[in-house]
Write a protein that holds these residues in place. Structure first.
Motif, PDB file in Angstrom:
ATOM      1  N   ILE A  26     -29.576   6.470  -5.664  1.00 20.48           N
ATOM      2  CA  ILE A  26     -29.394   7.586  -6.595  1.00 20.48           C
ATOM      3  C   ILE A  26     -27.917   7.954  -6.705  1.00 20.48           C
ATOM      4  CG2 ILE A  26     -30.018   9.977  -7.081  1.00 20.48           C
ATOM      5  CD1 ILE A  26     -32.529   9.493  -5.283  1.00 20.48           C
ATOM      6  N   HIS A  29     -25.975   5.366  -8.653  1.00 19.19           N
ATOM      7  CA  HIS A  29     -26.349   5.367 -10.065  1.00 19.19           C
ATOM      8  C   HIS A  29     -25.688   6.530 -10.807  1.00 19.19           C
ATOM      9  CE1 HIS A  29     -28.855   4.884 -13.641  1.00 19.19           C
ATOM     10  NE2 HIS A  29     -29.202   6.161 -13.554  1.00 19.19           N
ATOM     11  N   VAL A  30     -25.730   7.727 -10.238  1.00 20.71           N
ATOM     12  CA  VAL A  30     -25.144   8.901 -10.892  1.00 20.71           C
ATOM     13  C   VAL A  30     -23.617   8.818 -10.867  1.00 20.71           C
ATOM     14  CG1 VAL A  30     -24.979  11.427 -10.848  1.00 20.71           C
ATOM     15  CG2 VAL A  30     -27.161  10.309 -10.364  1.00 20.71           C
ATOM     16  N   ALA A  36     -30.456  10.543 -14.174  1.00 19.76           N
ATOM     17  CA  ALA A  36     -31.489  10.304 -13.160  1.00 19.76           C
ATOM     18  C   ALA A  36     -32.475  11.465 -13.119  1.00 19.76           C
ATOM     19  CB  ALA A  36     -30.856  10.108 -11.782  1.00 19.76           C
ATOM     20  N   VAL A  38     -35.121  12.757 -10.243  1.00 19.14           N
ATOM     21  CA  VAL A  38     -35.388  12.505  -8.823  1.00 19.14           C
ATOM     22  C   VAL A  38     -36.533  13.374  -8.336  1.00 19.14           C
ATOM     23  CG1 VAL A  38     -34.406  12.589  -6.496  1.00 19.14           C
ATOM     24  CG2 VAL A  38     -32.979  11.867  -8.427  1.00 19.14           C
ATOM     25  N   ILE A 171     -28.574  14.776 -13.707  1.00 16.91           N
ATOM     26  CA  ILE A 171     -29.535  14.450 -12.660  1.00 16.91           C
ATOM     27  C   ILE A 171     -30.451  15.663 -12.477  1.00 16.91           C
ATOM     28  CG2 ILE A 171     -27.771  15.017 -10.912  1.00 16.91           C
ATOM     29  CD1 ILE A 171     -29.343  13.283  -8.926  1.00 16.91           C
ATOM     30  N   ALA A 194     -33.775   8.032 -18.720  1.00 17.53           N
ATOM     31  CA  ALA A 194     -33.036   8.061 -17.453  1.00 17.53           C
ATOM     32  C   ALA A 194     -33.734   7.165 -16.429  1.00 17.53           C
ATOM     33  CB  ALA A 194     -32.965   9.487 -16.924  1.00 17.53           C
ATOM     34  N   ARG A 195     -33.039   6.853 -15.370  1.00 14.41           N
ATOM     35  CA  ARG A 195     -33.678   6.123 -14.274  1.00 14.41           C
ATOM     36  C   ARG A 195     -34.436   7.124 -13.408  1.00 14.41           C
ATOM     37  NH1 ARG A 195     -30.727   2.048  -9.935  1.00 14.41           N
ATOM     38  NH2 ARG A 195     -32.612   1.556  -8.734  1.00 14.41           N
ATOM     39  N   HIS A 196     -35.707   6.819 -13.117  1.00 14.72           N
ATOM     40  CA  HIS A 196     -36.544   7.724 -12.345  1.00 14.72           C
ATOM     41  C   HIS A 196     -36.666   7.222 -10.905  1.00 14.72           C
ATOM     42  CE1 HIS A 196     -38.724   9.575 -16.061  1.00 14.72           C
ATOM     43  NE2 HIS A 196     -37.437   9.349 -16.287  1.00 14.72           N
ATOM     44  N   PHE A 197     -36.430   8.127  -9.967  1.00 15.42           N
ATOM     45  CA  PHE A 197     -36.517   7.799  -8.541  1.00 15.42           C
ATOM     46  C   PHE A 197     -37.612   8.672  -7.927  1.00 15.42           C
ATOM     47  CE2 PHE A 197     -32.184   7.007  -9.890  1.00 15.42           C
ATOM     48  CZ  PHE A 197     -31.841   5.816  -9.273  1.00 15.42           C
TER      49      PHE A 197
END
Length: 609
Positions: A26, A29-30, A36, A38, A171, A194-197
């Motif tokens: 994370i 990435h940010v 993101a 999270v 984020i 966005a990328r999901h974590f």
């Protein structure tokens, strides 16, 4: 592969050699400019995921937080690490605000905390336009979910951040989200791309226990005296009156406790919250108005004296225990009246039928967690769409309850409800129906000639408490429902299937022996410390308490217990050795290093012979 720069900041500022699982992806990435979303449990280290990128990227990281009352503590904790942090909110006078604004514009801040409602003001937006923003962090992002348990209307406007500053990474972070809430957060904040974590929601150090209500305040007192004497904790109640009465009850019985609810004036709320954060061993009795963003790591228990309205709320509230990873307890007292009360509240709630169905679905999931004969943790994780195996550390694992065929008792109870309505045109609550089943010739039974009913006395195979358990579970399973202001019971379509079509009903029988209690904080600390380290640890705690009081900050802002335990165990004799301890960054080493070494290496005084 974690970048060397992020590891350097993690070690130099925060004093850690490595990231927890999931954090470094994370952070990288940010830091690289990516958006993101999270989902990470309380205590999982969400704040580092935006703090480190804000320290590395050019400009100031802007943190959107609903927690105005806690912003000062959040900023104090960062400043103790040497991070240049500030906040803007309604508690400041004009001069204080102007100073922070000047620091922001001149690039003298690393992080700036803002409340979401402040971003509705054009003056705040213009201020951000004039400065350099490195990222936007939207904390407690579940507040954007309109049908969630902590909805904040001002969060809906945060979707505009991307429109006004399209090049600034965002984020959004939360500790609580089902798949539906997750999707709603992504949609409302324009974070679908966005990328999901998503980390595991499991909190293995928390022991989940749900007990039947039987004088719940006395049950709570027993829990505190036998398992959590001197521990800090939170007790949740549904009403303000119950909060006040419970706090008074605990104080009368020697427990240091204070109330917290929205009906108290702001100075009293602030005082009680401050005491909880700064003192050891204080119990706060509160409505759900208390707790979001509380960063106190050594909360050893969270108790509920009333049934939470949703699993999300329950998980969020219990997650405030054991942020330091030590054994902690999530304890809930649950009874028939809870179910009746919650059903009545839903029936009388504002909103359309769809809203009431959503509330009912939340309650049904909470009841399923209470009534399960399987592992509580497995059921809790399944609600959030995650799998798990029996944990061995919840009440249903430690003292497995039995399932029993309750079809015949269910039919007897349903028959009584139906006969009263059909033959007499009457509806009654659980107490009168149980008296009829037990054949009790009370004045109320005599007044209504209920001893002439064919069902009078047909339920003597069960006791009063067992019948109340049957009623509670039939309510939970939707076979009976509550009507009107007096909590009268009626049969549902599902109940008709039991009564007329021989649908089988399986019920839960409580185990005779109680679950093994969690270790108290002191027991946990003693078990993990060598014998010769225990007095060093206590000296360090005393030094920390005095230092925190002198600086007017919570003790955990100085150091967490985990850091003090490691220092006591390793007994470093130099600043270099002390600098290798987790949680001792450069700033704290320079500020407190000599004092810690003195406390570690002070020989205990011995009485004269």
């Amino acid at each position: 592969m974690t970048s060397p720069e992020t590891l350097r900041v993690l070690n130099r500022v925060f004093g850690y050699d490595s990231f927890r699982e999931g954090q470094h992806e994370i952070v990288d990435h940010v830091t690289a400019g990516g958006d993101a979303l999270v989902l990470m449990p309380t205590g999982g280290g969400k704040s580092l995921c935006y703090q480190i990128p804000a320290l590395i990227r050019e400009g100031v990281g802007v943190v959107i937080s609903p927690l105005i009352a806690l912003m000062q503590d959040q900023v104090d904790a960062l400043r103790a690490l040497g991070v240049r942090a500030g906040f803007l909110n309604s508690t400041q006078d004009p001069d204080e605000r102007r100073l922070v604004e000047a620091e922001f514009l001149s690039g003298e801040l690393d992080l700036l905390y803002l409340a979401p409602e402040r971003l509705r003001a054009e003056s705040a937006l213009r201020l951000l336009d004039r400065g350099k923003v490195s990222l936007f962090a939207i904390d407690e992002a579940h507040c954007v979910a309109q049908w969630g348990h902590d909805f904040r209307p001002d969060y809906l406007a945060l979707s505009e951040l991307h429109e006004r500053w399209p090049e600034v990474p965002r984020i959004a972070l939360t500790a609580t989200a089902t798949k539906a809430t997750h999707a709603e957060i992504a949609s409302r904040l324009n974070l679908e791309d966005a990328r999901h974590f998503v980390a595991s929601f499991d909190r293995p150090n928390i022991q989940y226990r749900i007990v039947g209500k039987n004088e719940p305040r006395k049950q709570l007192l027993e829990l505190l005296r036998t398992e959590h004497a001197g521990d800090a904790g939170i007790v949740y109640c549904l009403s303000r009156r119950s909060v006040e009465d419970t706090a008074e009850f605990l104080v009368r019985n020697g427990i240091d406790a204070v109330p917290y609810h929205a009906g108290l004036d702001a100075p009293t709320r602030a005082k009680h919250q401050s005491r909880f954060l700064r003192e050891d061993g204080l119990v706060v009795v509160a409505t759900i108005a208390f707790g979001m963003g509380i960063d106190k790591p050594d909360v050893r228990f969270v108790a509920h004296l009333d049934l939470p309205k949703s699993v999300e709320g329950y998980y969020q509230e219990t997650g405030r225990a054991g942020r330091d990873g030590l054994p902690s307890t999530a304890w809930l007292a649950y009874g028939l009246q809870d179910v009746v009360q919650q059903r009545k509240m839903i029936d009388g709630s504002e909103g359309d039928a769809a809203h009431r169905r959503r509330l009912s679905a939340h309650l049904d999931a909470m009841l399923a967690l209470c009534e399960t004969v399987e592992c509580r943790r497995v059921q809790l994780l399944a609600y959030f769409g995650q799998s798990g195996t029996p944990c061995g550390n919840c009440d249903t694992c430690l003292s497995p309850p039995e399932s029993w065929d309750g079809t015949v008792p269910a039919q007897k109870l349903l028959s009584t409800i139906v006969r009263l309505r059909r033959e007499r045109g009457q509806k009654f609550g659980a107490g009168q129906i149980i008296d009829i089943l037990l054949g009790k010739r009370t004045s109320k039974v005599g007044q209504h000639d209920h001893d002439s009913l064919s069902v009078f006395g047909v339920g003597t195979e069960l006791g009063d408490g067992e019948w109340r358990g049957v009623v509670r579970q039939l309510l939970a399973q939707g076979m009976i429902a509550v009507e009107g202001d007096y909590g009268t019971l009626v049969a549902t379509e599902a109940g008709d299937e039991v009564l007329y079509r021989q649908r089988k009903v399986m019920l839960r029988r409580e185990p005779e022996r109680a679950a093994k209690p969690a270790k108290s904080r002191r027991a946990a600390v003693s078990a993990e410390l060598p014998e010769d380290a225990a007095p060093v640890f206590e000296r360090l705690r005393a030094w920390r308490a005095a230092t925190a009081k002198e600086q007017g900050v919570p003790a955990y802002v100085i150091f967490h217990d985990a850091t003090l335990r490691q220092i006591a165990t390793e007994s470093p004799s130099s600043l270099t050795a002390l600098g290798t301890v987790n949680g001792v960054g450069d700033n704290k080493l320079a500020k407190y290093g000599e004092q810690i070494l003195e406390a570690v290496n002070t020989l205990p005084s011995t009485p004269p012979s």
